[in-house]
Motif scaffolding. Structure first.
Motif, PDB file in Angstrom:
ATOM      1  N   THR A  72       0.829  -1.211   0.000  1.00  0.00           N
ATOM      2  CA  THR A  72       0.000   0.000   0.000  1.00  0.00           C
ATOM      3  C   THR A  72       0.859   1.255   0.000  1.00  0.00           C
ATOM      4  OG1 THR A  72      -1.730  -1.199   1.200  1.00  0.00           O
ATOM      5  CG2 THR A  72      -1.831   1.200   1.220  1.00  0.00           C
ATOM      6  N   ASP A  73       1.905   1.277   0.822  1.00  0.00           N
ATOM      7  CA  ASP A  73       2.786   2.451   0.867  1.00  0.00           C
ATOM      8  C   ASP A  73       3.488   2.667  -0.475  1.00  0.00           C
ATOM      9  OD1 ASP A  73       2.059   2.809   3.483  1.00  0.00           O
ATOM     10  OD2 ASP A  73       3.813   1.780   4.309  1.00  0.00           O
ATOM     11  N   GLU A  74       3.920   1.580  -1.116  1.00  0.00           N
ATOM     12  CA  GLU A  74       4.590   1.733  -2.403  1.00  0.00           C
ATOM     13  C   GLU A  74       3.627   2.225  -3.479  1.00  0.00           C
ATOM     14  OE1 GLU A  74       6.823  -1.648  -3.600  1.00  0.00           O
ATOM     15  OE2 GLU A  74       7.892  -1.845  -1.696  1.00  0.00           O
ATOM     16  N   LEU A  75       2.374   1.749  -3.442  1.00  0.00           N
ATOM     17  CA  LEU A  75       1.389   2.219  -4.411  1.00  0.00           C
ATOM     18  C   LEU A  75       1.086   3.702  -4.203  1.00  0.00           C
ATOM     19  CD1 LEU A  75      -1.133  -0.773  -4.449  1.00  0.00           C
ATOM     20  CD2 LEU A  75       0.480  -0.133  -6.249  1.00  0.00           C
ATOM     21  N   GLY A 130       3.517   5.993  -5.724  1.00  0.00           N
ATOM     22  CA  GLY A 130       3.544   6.061  -7.172  1.00  0.00           C
ATOM     23  C   GLY A 130       4.088   4.840  -7.875  1.00  0.00           C
ATOM     24  N   SER A 131       4.340   3.765  -7.152  1.00  0.00           N
ATOM     25  CA  SER A 131       4.876   2.563  -7.788  1.00  0.00           C
ATOM     26  C   SER A 131       3.793   1.832  -8.565  1.00  0.00           C
ATOM     27  CB  SER A 131       5.472   1.621  -6.742  1.00  0.00           C
ATOM     28  OG  SER A 131       6.555   2.220  -6.074  1.00  0.00           O
ATOM     29  N   HIS A 132       4.212   1.102  -9.581  1.00  0.00           N
ATOM     30  CA  HIS A 132       3.294   0.252 -10.336  1.00  0.00           C
ATOM     31  C   HIS A 132       2.953  -0.975  -9.492  1.00  0.00           C
ATOM     32  CE1 HIS A 132       1.890  -2.496 -13.522  1.00  0.00           C
ATOM     33  NE2 HIS A 132       1.517  -1.367 -14.141  1.00  0.00           N
ATOM     34  N   PRO A 133       1.740  -1.534  -9.612  1.00  0.00           N
ATOM     35  CA  PRO A 133       1.399  -2.725  -8.827  1.00  0.00           C
ATOM     36  C   PRO A 133       2.383  -3.876  -9.006  1.00  0.00           C
ATOM     37  CG  PRO A 133      -0.572  -1.794  -9.788  1.00  0.00           C
ATOM     38  CD  PRO A 133       0.570  -1.006 -10.337  1.00  0.00           C
ATOM     39  N   ALA A 134       2.894  -4.061 -10.236  1.00  0.00           N
ATOM     40  CA  ALA A 134       3.873  -5.130 -10.452  1.00  0.00           C
ATOM     41  C   ALA A 134       5.152  -4.857  -9.682  1.00  0.00           C
ATOM     42  CB  ALA A 134       4.169  -5.268 -11.949  1.00  0.00           C
ATOM     43  N   ALA A 135       5.577  -3.589  -9.631  1.00  0.00           N
ATOM     44  CA  ALA A 135       6.783  -3.247  -8.882  1.00  0.00           C
ATOM     45  C   ALA A 135       6.561  -3.396  -7.381  1.00  0.00           C
ATOM     46  CB  ALA A 135       7.213  -1.825  -9.213  1.00  0.00           C
ATOM     47  N   ALA A 136       5.348  -3.067  -6.912  1.00  0.00           N
ATOM     48  CA  ALA A 136       5.051  -3.219  -5.487  1.00  0.00           C
ATOM     49  C   ALA A 136       5.036  -4.692  -5.082  1.00  0.00           C
ATOM     50  CB  ALA A 136       3.717  -2.561  -5.161  1.00  0.00           C
ATOM     51  N   LEU A 137       4.476  -5.532  -5.948  1.00  0.00           N
ATOM     52  CA  LEU A 137       4.457  -6.964  -5.649  1.00  0.00           C
ATOM     53  C   LEU A 137       5.838  -7.589  -5.757  1.00  0.00           C
ATOM     54  CD1 LEU A 137       1.193  -8.165  -7.419  1.00  0.00           C
ATOM     55  CD2 LEU A 137       1.682  -8.262  -4.977  1.00  0.00           C
ATOM     56  N   ALA A 138       6.720  -6.983  -6.532  1.00  0.00           N
ATOM     57  CA  ALA A 138       8.050  -7.567  -6.731  1.00  0.00           C
ATOM     58  C   ALA A 138       8.916  -7.483  -5.487  1.00  0.00           C
ATOM     59  CB  ALA A 138       8.758  -6.869  -7.894  1.00  0.00           C
ATOM     60  N   LEU A 152      -8.159   0.589  -1.408  1.00  0.00           N
ATOM     61  CA  LEU A 152      -8.771  -0.710  -1.078  1.00  0.00           C
ATOM     62  C   LEU A 152      -7.826  -1.575  -0.275  1.00  0.00           C
ATOM     63  CD1 LEU A 152     -10.528  -1.516  -4.482  1.00  0.00           C
ATOM     64  CD2 LEU A 152     -11.578  -0.691  -2.376  1.00  0.00           C
ATOM     65  N   LEU A 153      -6.551  -1.609  -0.666  1.00  0.00           N
ATOM     66  CA  LEU A 153      -5.595  -2.405   0.102  1.00  0.00           C
ATOM     67  C   LEU A 153      -5.366  -1.815   1.489  1.00  0.00           C
ATOM     68  CD1 LEU A 153      -2.887  -3.420  -2.531  1.00  0.00           C
ATOM     69  CD2 LEU A 153      -4.749  -4.785  -1.593  1.00  0.00           C
ATOM     70  N   GLY A 154      -5.469  -0.494   1.594  1.00  0.00           N
ATOM     71  CA  GLY A 154      -5.346   0.118   2.923  1.00  0.00           C
ATOM     72  C   GLY A 154      -6.465  -0.321   3.844  1.00  0.00           C
ATOM     73  N   ARG A 155      -7.690  -0.408   3.308  1.00  0.00           N
ATOM     74  CA  ARG A 155      -8.808  -0.898   4.123  1.00  0.00           C
ATOM     75  C   ARG A 155      -8.602  -2.375   4.483  1.00  0.00           C
ATOM     76  NH1 ARG A 155     -13.320   2.491   3.714  1.00  0.00           N
ATOM     77  NH2 ARG A 155     -12.520   4.634   3.599  1.00  0.00           N
ATOM     78  N   ALA A 156      -8.130  -3.155   3.505  1.00  0.00           N
ATOM     79  CA  ALA A 156      -7.873  -4.561   3.792  1.00  0.00           C
ATOM     80  C   ALA A 156      -6.791  -4.718   4.860  1.00  0.00           C
ATOM     81  CB  ALA A 156      -7.460  -5.294   2.514  1.00  0.00           C
ATOM     82  N   HIS A 157      -5.759  -3.867   4.781  1.00  0.00           N
ATOM     83  CA  HIS A 157      -4.696  -3.924   5.794  1.00  0.00           C
ATOM     84  C   HIS A 157      -5.233  -3.579   7.174  1.00  0.00           C
ATOM     85  CE1 HIS A 157      -1.697  -1.613   8.210  1.00  0.00           C
ATOM     86  NE2 HIS A 157      -1.070  -2.748   8.092  1.00  0.00           N
TER      87      HIS A 157
END
Length: 269
Positions: free
Chosen positions: A103-106, A109-117, A181-186
């Motif tokens: 969530t912090d990386e998104l 400004g990071s791309h979701p693929a970069a955040a998951l990496a 959405l991920l912030g709420r899930a977290h």
């Protein structure tokens, strides 16, 4: 001719032992093998049971052997249950930390693929669940199915991963900011982890009381022996005593298991 055949066979064996190419490894990560049930080694189970049975037989004959086996199985079951609860809590904490990182990386400004990496910075439980999604994002495959595949066979954190997958699907389908959405899930996962820890702390008293009640019959036998009633001699020296010993240990094990199940059911999963 024989030398050539042996050399070819050795070369083929060496090629077969080589690690898979990176592309094969990446595709294999998208479809991890189904989770296998953890099987406890037979010596690890049979050994303590035999020790308990032999020790009980030496102390109180056949009835003591049966009682020793029952007591050993009860102790081992309790240890396995506590280890599973600890692993479940650890996995939830690691997953919450991983979702917070993504969530912090998104939001930065990071791309979701970069955040998951960045799964290498996560704990082993979270890394095992998120690794297929990271590979899917890198290859352009579906992230939501990969998340669900990563959580297959993991009932300890399966509901939490389903929340993450649902948030990701909503963001893809309706264009809602994924970070929100991920912030709420977290927040939901973190709240559940903290609430479970609070409940476990508050149940320490009832669990200690149940432990004391479990040991009371043993203390009663020791007290009776001290005052000269010789309950150990009665349990060892007569068929009725042997039967009573087995029945008493069985009831003790049933009561301990029942109380532990009642206490454990109060902890949210």
């Amino acid at each position: 001719m024989n030398t050539t055949t042996v050399a070819c066979a050795a070369f083929a064996a060496a090629v077969a032992c080589l690690p898979p190419p990176p592309a094969v490894a990446r595709f294999a990560a998208l479809w991890p093998p189904p989770a296998r049930r953890v099987r406890i080694a037979r010596p690890a189970v049979i050994g303590p049971v035999l020790v308990g049975g032999v020790g009980g037989a030496v102390l109180a004959g056949v009835g003591g052997a049966i009682a020793g086996v029952v007591a050993t199985c009860l102790i081992r079951q309790r240890r396995v249950a506590r280890r599973a609860a600890h692993d479940r809590a650890t996995a939830a904490e690691q997953l919450a930390a991983a979702v917070a990182r993504i969530t912090d990386e998104l939001r930065a400004g990071s791309h979701p693929a970069a955040a998951l990496a960045g799964t290498e910075a996560d704990g082993p439980h979270a890394r095992a669940v998120l690794a297929p999604a990271a590979v899917a994002a890198r290859l352009g495959d579906g992230i939501v199915p990969a998340l669900r595949r990563g959580a297959a066979g993991r009932p300890d954190i399966g509901p939490d991963v389903e929340r993450i997958a649902t948030a990701w699907a909503l963001a893809d389908r309706h264009g809602i900011p994924l970070a929100d959405l991920l912030g709420r899930a977290h927040e939901d996962i973190r709240w559940r982890v903290r609430f479970a820890a609070t409940v476990r702390a508050q149940l320490a008293g009832p669990r200690a009381t149940a432990g004391v009640l479990t040991t009371l019959p043993v203390l009663g036998i020791g007290l009776g022996q001290l005052v000269g009633a010789d309950p150990i001699g009665v349990l060892r020296g007569s068929p009725l005593g042997q039967v009573l010993l087995v029945i008493g240990v069985a009831l003790l094990a049933a009561g301990s298991t029942w109380s532990e199940r009642i206490i454990g059911s109060a902890v949210p999963r």
